[in-house]
Design an enzyme around this catalytic site. Structure first.
Site, PDB file in Angstrom:
ATOM      1  CG  ASP A  98     -34.372  42.312  24.090  1.00 21.51           C
ATOM      2  OD1 ASP A  98     -33.979  43.313  24.720  1.00 21.51           O
ATOM      3  OD2 ASP A  98     -33.799  41.205  24.190  1.00 21.51           O
ATOM      4  CG  ASP A 101     -35.087  43.491  33.822  1.00 21.61           C
ATOM      5  OD1 ASP A 101     -36.000  43.664  34.637  1.00 21.61           O
ATOM      6  OD2 ASP A 101     -34.211  42.610  33.971  1.00 21.61           O
ATOM      7  CE  LYS A 129     -38.249  40.781  32.475  1.00 19.42           C
ATOM      8  NZ  LYS A 129     -37.129  40.015  33.049  1.00 19.42           N
ATOM      9  CG  PHE A 150     -35.834  35.153  32.114  1.00 18.76           C
ATOM     10  CD1 PHE A 150     -34.967  36.213  32.346  1.00 18.76           C
ATOM     11  CD2 PHE A 150     -35.576  34.299  31.051  1.00 18.76           C
ATOM     12  CE1 PHE A 150     -33.861  36.414  31.544  1.00 18.76           C
ATOM     13  CE2 PHE A 150     -34.465  34.491  30.241  1.00 18.76           C
ATOM     14  CZ  PHE A 150     -33.604  35.549  30.498  1.00 18.76           C
ATOM     15  CB  VAL A 151     -40.249  36.708  28.349  1.00 20.99           C
ATOM     16  CG1 VAL A 151     -41.483  36.816  29.209  1.00 20.99           C
ATOM     17  CG2 VAL A 151     -39.560  38.064  28.256  1.00 20.99           C
ATOM     18  CG  ASP A 157     -30.386  35.470  25.082  1.00 17.62           C
ATOM     19  OD1 ASP A 157     -30.810  36.608  25.315  1.00 17.62           O
ATOM     20  OD2 ASP A 157     -29.287  35.062  25.500  1.00 17.62           O
ATOM     21  NE  ARG A 163     -29.731  35.575  20.929  1.00 11.90           N
ATOM     22  CZ  ARG A 163     -29.659  36.514  21.870  1.00 11.90           C
ATOM     23  NH1 ARG A 163     -30.672  37.315  22.096  1.00 11.90           N
ATOM     24  NH2 ARG A 163     -28.564  36.646  22.598  1.00 11.90           N
TER      25      ARG A 163
HETATM   26  P1  IMP Z   1     -31.691  45.995  31.694  1.00 13.17           P
HETATM   27  O1  IMP Z   1     -30.341  46.514  31.313  1.00 13.17           O
HETATM   28  O2  IMP Z   1     -31.705  45.414  33.097  1.00 13.17           O
HETATM   29  O3  IMP Z   1     -32.823  46.974  31.488  1.00 13.17           O
HETATM   30  O4  IMP Z   1     -31.971  44.747  30.795  1.00 13.17           O
HETATM   31  C1  IMP Z   1     -32.127  44.827  29.454  1.00 13.17           C
HETATM   32  C2  IMP Z   1     -31.442  43.675  28.750  1.00 13.17           C
HETATM   33  O5  IMP Z   1     -31.448  42.484  29.545  1.00 13.17           O
HETATM   34  C3  IMP Z   1     -32.212  43.368  27.510  1.00 13.17           C
HETATM   35  O6  IMP Z   1     -31.559  43.927  26.417  1.00 13.17           O
HETATM   36  C4  IMP Z   1     -32.224  41.858  27.454  1.00 13.17           C
HETATM   37  O7  IMP Z   1     -31.184  41.424  26.622  1.00 13.17           O
HETATM   38  C5  IMP Z   1     -31.920  41.365  28.843  1.00 13.17           C
HETATM   39  N1  IMP Z   1     -33.145  40.869  29.509  1.00 13.17           N
HETATM   40  C6  IMP Z   1     -33.805  41.438  30.541  1.00 13.17           C
HETATM   41  N2  IMP Z   1     -34.884  40.718  30.893  1.00 13.17           N
HETATM   42  C7  IMP Z   1     -34.905  39.655  30.060  1.00 13.17           C
HETATM   43  C8  IMP Z   1     -35.812  38.526  29.903  1.00 13.17           C
HETATM   44  O8  IMP Z   1     -36.841  38.365  30.599  1.00 13.17           O
HETATM   45  N3  IMP Z   1     -35.507  37.648  28.903  1.00 13.17           N
HETATM   46  C9  IMP Z   1     -34.416  37.783  28.093  1.00 13.17           C
HETATM   47  N4  IMP Z   1     -33.556  38.817  28.200  1.00 13.17           N
HETATM   48  C10 IMP Z   1     -33.805  39.742  29.167  1.00 13.17           C
HETATM   49 MG    MG Z   2     -30.396  41.907  25.115  1.00 14.65          MG
END
Ligand code: IMP
Ligand code: MG
Length: 175
Positions: A98, A101, A129, A150-151, A157, A163
């Protein structure tokens, strides 16, 4: 129906149009190569289904159920990866998530797919992001580059809520 949270950010028709162009590009890239899609659950569930409607019917699909978030913050750890399997030897893998980040989730899942024998691993995310990544991860396909907020909605979710919203909305940080 309850009042939706936060502020509108990306509408359902905007998402639908973008998903169609992403799918066309993916289809073109893998035209003559058998493709396995690995969708990260649960956030990518709407996105992967909508993409699949436009891809080759012989595209294989795996679902990996992993998580890293609590509330609006990453825990810094990935849970569930040791259960994630697939017949990847010599195959082209496309990881679908999705949102990109910190990069932790896609860094770890990419390494896991390679360990399972994948020939190539590419990444497709609906959202990316605009922020400094903790892990160096580049997605070959990005639906929308978004500000560091945050979205929720369209699969994303906040502690398992929202969701099912058909569009994407922003929430204030630290909820
Ligand atoms: P990362 O591991 O920090 O890159 O984050 C990725 C995971 O964090 C994604 O698969 C999302 O499930 C969750 N995530 C990160 N940012 C958001 C957000 O703004 N809204 C909802 N879920 C997020
Ligand atoms: Mg996720």
């Amino acid at each position: 129906m309850i009042r939706p949270p936060g502020q509108p950010y990306l509408s359902a028709p905007q998402i639908r149009r973008r998903v169609r162009t992403l799918a066309a590009s993916i289809h073109k890239t893998y035209r003559n190569r058998p493709l396995t899609i690995v969708a990260l659950l649960k956030g990518s569930v709407f996105f992967v289904v909508d993409l699949l409607r436009h891809l080759d019917p012989d595209t294989e699909v795996e679902f990996w159920n992993i998580s890293s978030y609590q509330g609006t913050r990453s825990t810094g750890k990935i849970r569930g990866l040791h259960h994630c399997r697939g017949n990847f030897v010599g195959r082209d893998i496309l990881l679908i998530d999705d949102i990109l980040d910190s990069g932790l989730t896609l860094d770890r899942t990419r390494a896991h797919a390679k360990k399972l024998g994948a020939r190539t691993v590419q990444i497709c995310v609906l959202l990316s992001k605009k922020r400094k990544r903790v892990h160096a991860v580049k997605a070959r396909w990005v639906g929308f580059s978004i500000k560091d907020e945050f979205v929720v909605g369209y699969g994303l979710d906040l502690d398992q809520r929202y969701r099912a919203l058909p569009s994407i909305r922003t929430l204030p940080k630290g909820v």
